[in-house]
Design a protein around this motif. Sequence first.
Motif, PDB file in Angstrom:
ATOM      1  N   GLY A   1       6.647  -0.158  -4.901  1.00  0.00           N
ATOM      2  CA  GLY A   1       8.038   0.169  -4.606  1.00  0.00           C
ATOM      3  C   GLY A   1       8.211   1.268  -3.581  1.00  0.00           C
ATOM      4  N   SER A   2       7.154   1.596  -2.838  1.00  0.00           N
ATOM      5  CA  SER A   2       7.203   2.728  -1.918  1.00  0.00           C
ATOM      6  C   SER A   2       6.650   2.343  -0.545  1.00  0.00           C
ATOM      7  CB  SER A   2       6.397   3.874  -2.546  1.00  0.00           C
ATOM      8  OG  SER A   2       5.630   4.570  -1.632  1.00  0.00           O
ATOM      9  N   THR A   3       6.800   3.258   0.395  1.00  0.00           N
ATOM     10  CA  THR A   3       6.266   3.037   1.742  1.00  0.00           C
ATOM     11  C   THR A   3       4.985   3.832   1.976  1.00  0.00           C
ATOM     12  OG1 THR A   3       7.606   4.837   2.657  1.00  0.00           O
ATOM     13  CG2 THR A   3       8.580   2.638   2.673  1.00  0.00           C
ATOM     14  N   GLU A   4       4.490   4.482   0.954  1.00  0.00           N
ATOM     15  CA  GLU A   4       3.265   5.270   1.084  1.00  0.00           C
ATOM     16  C   GLU A   4       2.070   4.338   1.271  1.00  0.00           C
ATOM     17  OE1 GLU A   4       0.432   8.176  -1.595  1.00  0.00           O
ATOM     18  OE2 GLU A   4       2.546   7.966  -2.142  1.00  0.00           O
ATOM     19  N   ILE A   5       1.394   4.490   2.398  1.00  0.00           N
ATOM     20  CA  ILE A   5       0.238   3.652   2.719  1.00  0.00           C
ATOM     21  C   ILE A   5      -0.970   4.149   1.942  1.00  0.00           C
ATOM     22  CG2 ILE A   5      -1.354   2.964   4.562  1.00  0.00           C
ATOM     23  CD1 ILE A   5       1.013   3.049   6.492  1.00  0.00           C
ATOM     24  N   ARG A   6      -1.583   3.235   1.197  1.00  0.00           N
ATOM     25  CA  ARG A   6      -2.781   3.567   0.424  1.00  0.00           C
ATOM     26  C   ARG A   6      -4.015   3.529   1.330  1.00  0.00           C
ATOM     27  NH1 ARG A   6      -1.993   0.312  -5.276  1.00  0.00           N
ATOM     28  NH2 ARG A   6      -0.642   1.860  -6.245  1.00  0.00           N
ATOM     29  N   PRO A   7      -5.113   4.137   0.882  1.00  0.00           N
ATOM     30  CA  PRO A   7      -6.329   4.189   1.705  1.00  0.00           C
ATOM     31  C   PRO A   7      -6.849   2.828   2.158  1.00  0.00           C
ATOM     32  CG  PRO A   7      -6.495   5.755  -0.090  1.00  0.00           C
ATOM     33  CD  PRO A   7      -5.240   4.957  -0.330  1.00  0.00           C
ATOM     34  N   SER A   8      -6.710   1.783   1.339  1.00  0.00           N
ATOM     35  CA  SER A   8      -7.230   0.464   1.739  1.00  0.00           C
ATOM     36  C   SER A   8      -6.507  -0.052   2.975  1.00  0.00           C
ATOM     37  CB  SER A   8      -7.104  -0.537   0.591  1.00  0.00           C
ATOM     38  OG  SER A   8      -5.739  -0.683   0.206  1.00  0.00           O
ATOM     39  N   LEU A   9      -5.185   0.064   3.025  1.00  0.00           N
ATOM     40  CA  LEU A   9      -4.435  -0.379   4.201  1.00  0.00           C
ATOM     41  C   LEU A   9      -4.664   0.568   5.379  1.00  0.00           C
ATOM     42  CD1 LEU A   9      -2.454  -2.222   5.674  1.00  0.00           C
ATOM     43  CD2 LEU A   9      -0.567  -0.971   4.571  1.00  0.00           C
ATOM     44  N   ALA A  10      -4.740   1.868   5.098  1.00  0.00           N
ATOM     45  CA  ALA A  10      -5.003   2.843   6.165  1.00  0.00           C
ATOM     46  C   ALA A  10      -6.323   2.522   6.861  1.00  0.00           C
ATOM     47  CB  ALA A  10      -5.022   4.256   5.599  1.00  0.00           C
ATOM     48  N   HIS A  11      -7.344   2.131   6.084  1.00  0.00           N
ATOM     49  CA  HIS A  11      -8.652   1.786   6.670  1.00  0.00           C
ATOM     50  C   HIS A  11      -8.524   0.574   7.603  1.00  0.00           C
ATOM     51  CE1 HIS A  11     -12.888   0.979   7.146  1.00  0.00           C
ATOM     52  NE2 HIS A  11     -12.721  -0.234   6.638  1.00  0.00           N
ATOM     53  N   VAL A  12      -7.780  -0.447   7.158  1.00  0.00           N
ATOM     54  CA  VAL A  12      -7.582  -1.641   7.996  1.00  0.00           C
ATOM     55  C   VAL A  12      -6.886  -1.254   9.301  1.00  0.00           C
ATOM     56  CG1 VAL A  12      -6.334  -3.838   8.171  1.00  0.00           C
ATOM     57  CG2 VAL A  12      -7.571  -3.266   6.073  1.00  0.00           C
TER      58      VAL A  12
END
Length: 195
Positions: free
Chosen positions: A94-105
């Motif tokens: 429910g948020s726009t905070e990018i998690r590490p998995s997407l940040a890595h991509v």
Amino acid sequence: MMKARPPKPSCLALLPLALLAACATPGLAPGDEAGSDPVHKHALVRPATAAPDWQALRTELGTVASTLPAIQIGPIDAAGINLQIPVADGFTSGSTEIRPSLAHVLDTLAPVLAENLNVLVKVIGHTDSQGSEMVNLRLSIARAEAVVEHLRQRGIGLERLQADGRGEADPLTSNATEEGRMRNRRVELLLRQLP
């Protein structure tokens, strides 16, 4: 008998004509170059960018994406190239905070995208159908904007980035199962020629 002279126009009657003449932008004289006219330099249009080498870009993206799970690179079409990035666990719920998995991509793709200066990157956010349609639409747009900001911070000029969202309107599969909902939560990168 003297002929009557036509009346001289008053200064007030000539004022609109004088204002129009003062505001008119003169055209270039034949043989003048627009670039040598300092008054008209602002009107110059930047030259069109060269067409991207889509095949080379797709090959490079394929090499980079081979180290990333589940990235799908579409075929080259008339518009360019589409990339699909699953984000089932890419954002906090429910948020726009990018998690590490997407940040890595995104961090892995960013250098390739940054070096292709004639490519526009349009980020499209997608959600599943859980919750309100309007909330999902807003969330998909906000997530696309978060991805754009992440890519901007990795060296891609803001003039080459766009964000949009489709919410739940464009699913890949049915939202009836958790597996389907996970597939539908994604970010697309539409790579297009920079206008």
